[in-house]
Design an enzyme around this catalytic site. Structure first.
Site, PDB file in Angstrom:
ATOM      1  N   ALA A 131     -15.070   3.653  84.238  1.00 18.41           N
ATOM      2  CA  ALA A 131     -14.462   2.403  84.708  1.00 18.41           C
ATOM      3  C   ALA A 131     -12.999   2.316  84.299  1.00 18.41           C
ATOM      4  O   ALA A 131     -12.516   3.065  83.454  1.00 18.41           O
ATOM      5  CB  ALA A 131     -15.244   1.214  84.158  1.00 18.41           C
ATOM      6  N   VAL A 133      -9.867  -0.842  83.525  1.00 18.53           N
ATOM      7  CA  VAL A 133      -9.741  -2.253  83.157  1.00 18.53           C
ATOM      8  C   VAL A 133      -8.303  -2.728  83.354  1.00 18.53           C
ATOM      9  O   VAL A 133      -7.356  -2.052  82.935  1.00 18.53           O
ATOM     10  CB  VAL A 133     -10.171  -2.473  81.680  1.00 18.53           C
ATOM     11  CG1 VAL A 133      -9.931  -3.922  81.267  1.00 18.53           C
ATOM     12  CG2 VAL A 133     -11.631  -2.101  81.490  1.00 18.53           C
ATOM     13  N   ASP A 282     -24.098   0.591  71.145  1.00 18.36           N
ATOM     14  CA  ASP A 282     -22.895   1.420  71.255  1.00 18.36           C
ATOM     15  C   ASP A 282     -21.784   0.812  70.404  1.00 18.36           C
ATOM     16  O   ASP A 282     -20.644   0.664  70.859  1.00 18.36           O
ATOM     17  CB  ASP A 282     -22.467   1.516  72.726  1.00 18.36           C
ATOM     18  CG  ASP A 282     -21.510   2.673  72.986  1.00 18.36           C
ATOM     19  OD1 ASP A 282     -21.445   3.592  72.147  1.00 18.36           O
ATOM     20  OD2 ASP A 282     -20.820   2.655  74.024  1.00 18.36           O
TER      21      ASP A 282
END
Length: 546
Positions: A131, A133, A282
């Site tokens: 991804a 951002v 995580d």
């Protein structure tokens, strides 16, 4: 064809970093041994095995980088020196164009970004393999981050995971450690994990659940999800302004109580695992920050909730009792709990298992308590249990890695942190409260409607079961004969296909060998390409004529 050349690229990278040296084959077919011999044409690498694996993954691209990061969460299967190197894998890749980012946001949210947001920053804040951002400001004034999945990622994942699975099957079938490491299961787990990360709606739901769990807590803050701006491919979250958890100098300059902060990290972990049964899995330093607002009452802030873990009620109970018994050095009870929980077979020798646990745990507990690692002790315990046929359980593996991360953070913040001093009273209280009449009554209330619904059916179920048992008893001889015939048929089919499999494997190795020779011996590339292709084709024809 693209998939075939990608496979050749992977084989070439294996050769360049001499990863073949880690594959000790046993009873391998000649084709597999031939491939290992071809790898020996490459010069030896001076790096240690962990560094070679890390560099190979980085060279093969983001899907392999993510795979390496997953392997780093499996200390139960992967040696410590390799885990340490894989922990250093960098997930920073070049950003894709801002125009494409804007196009995805506008398509998903059905409007121009300049209308959707008061301000939108076209420069990315961060870019990773899955991804990217960017930051923005809502019309209501809140600062937010916009997370978008990289376009066209799913076909790449499918292609690379299929190739990884081919390699994993070869490792599992033809190497000494293959069956113990279960590489095919690891690849399947990785594929499921990374495909889950492509669903930002799932990550948003995880964030909402964690935020709700700690809504009235001053220990952990989770950013708010703005669901009206979020879809499967776009996630808009509250932007957090915190201090990096590993920057102790900056934390001290803001007056943060490091001892209390370290102890709260342990408390946050046990609260998530035992009280909420929903934990952020995580929590490495890049995903954890510290609030500046209340330095004497420090609060963690967490991001990236793509991976979370849960335990069954039984696993919660047996895990808590195992930890308590292990730190009391009651190894008999640890062995009995493993059998009672079903983690190891009921046929396991309690005395033998107890002796094995003692030999592993005693050296650990001879150290001062402040030097004992909870996570490493738990990993050592489960590694011992695997020798007694304890299957790998993903939920417990996630928990081990999370505990190691929390411990690492805690000891970095406050080296004298005594985890047992913090965890022991919590576990004692949790086990005691589990059997408190109030807790039992709450469980009864929770399950009562379901029990009442099913109770009228119980007599019918009993009679139906007895009838089925009688029917099966009558059919037993026929079932036994059919089973024997099926086994014979499968055996014949396997014998017929074995020759074809060997030929196909040999052909693939010969073609791969040619590619590897071209890479390892540059002088060969001076020959006309058509001649090389004709030579390869002629060799394959002669091989299959035989």
């Amino acid at each position: 064809m693209a998939k075939f050349f990608r496979l050749l690229k992977i084989l070439h990278t294996i050769g360049r970093y001499r990863l073949d040296e880690m594959a000790h084959s046993h009873h391998s077919p000649r084709t597999f041994k031939l491939l290992l011999l071809l790898f020996k044409l490459y010069p030896k690498s001076p790096d240690n095995r962990g560094a070679r694996i890390r560099r190979a993954f980085e060279e093969l691209g983001p899907i392999f980088v993510k795979f390496g990061q997953l392997l780093s969460t499996r200390p139960d299967l992967i040696p410590d020196d390799i885990v340490a190197e894989l922990d250093h894998l960098q997930d920073n890749v070049a950003p894709f164009s801002s125009e494409l980012f804007v196009e995805i946001v506008e398509r998903e949210l059905q409007g121009p970004v300049d209308t959707l947001f008061k301000h939108f920053d076209r420069q990315p804040l961060a870019s990773a393999s899955v991804a990217q951002v960017h930051t923005a400001v809502l019309h209501s004034g809140e600062d937010v981050v916009i997370k978008v999945i990289r376009p066209g990622l799913e076909p790449i994942i499918e292609k690379d995971t299929q190739l990884l699975r081919v390699i994993a099957r070869l490792i599992e079938r033809f190497t000494t450690e293959g069956k113990r490491l279960r590489p095919v299961a690891i690849i399947d787990d990785y594929r499921e994990t990374i495909l889950d990360e492509l669903d930002l709606a799932r990550e948003g739901a995880n964030a909402s659940q964690l935020r709700r769990n700690f809504e009235n807590s001053n220990m952990l803050y989770i950013p708010e999800v703005y669901w009206q701006y979020s879809t499967r491919n776009v996630l808009v979250l509250e932007r957090l302004y915190g201090l990096p958890v590993t920057d102790t100098a900056q934390l001290e300059s803001h007056g943060i109580d490091l001892k209390l902060l370290a102890e709260r990290g342990v408390e946050v972990f046990f609260t998530q695992v035992f009280e909420h049964n929903f934990f952020h899995a995580d929590m490495h330093p890049g995903n954890v920050f510290v609030s500046k607002k209340t330095p004497r009452d420090p609060c963690y802030m967490a991001v990236d909730m793509a991976i979370v873990g849960t335990l069954t009620r039984e696993d919660q109970y047996y895990l808590a009792r195992n930890l308590l018994a292990m730190f009391r050095r009651d190894y008999r009870q640890v062995a009995e709990l493993h059998v009672l929980s079903g983690w190891v077979p009921r046929s396991t020798s309690i005395a033998g298992f107890e002796a094995a646990i003692r030999s592993v745990c005693e050296p650990i507990f001879e150290k001062p308590l402040i030097e004992i690692s909870f996570g490493e002790a738990l990993i050592s315990l489960f590694k011992t249990a695997q020798r007694y046929q304890m299957p790998v359980q993903p939920q417990l593996v996630l928990l081990q890695k999370t505990l190691l991360n929390i411990e690492g953070l805690g000891r970095q913040l406050y080296p004298k942190l005594d985890l047992w001093d913090t965890a022991h009273p919590y576990l004692e209280r949790w086990v005691r409260e589990r059997f408190h009449p109030k807790t039992l009554f709450e469980d009864l209330k929770y399950h009562a409607p379901e029990w009442m619904e099913k109770f009228p059916q119980v007599p019918h179920l009993i009679f139906d079961t007895l009838s089925e048992v009688k029917t099966l008893a009558k059919a037993a001889p026929e079932l036994k004969a059919a089973s024997k015939a099926l086994r014979q048929s499968q055996s014949n089919a396997m014998n017929r296909s074995r020759n074809n499999t060997v030929k196909i494997g040999a052909a693939a190795c010969m073609f791969a060998g040619g590619y590897i020779l071209l890479q390892a011996i540059p002088e060969l590339t001076q020959a006309p390409r058509e001649s090389l292709l004709l030579l390869a084709a002629g060799t394959l024809i002669l091989f299959f004529k035989r």
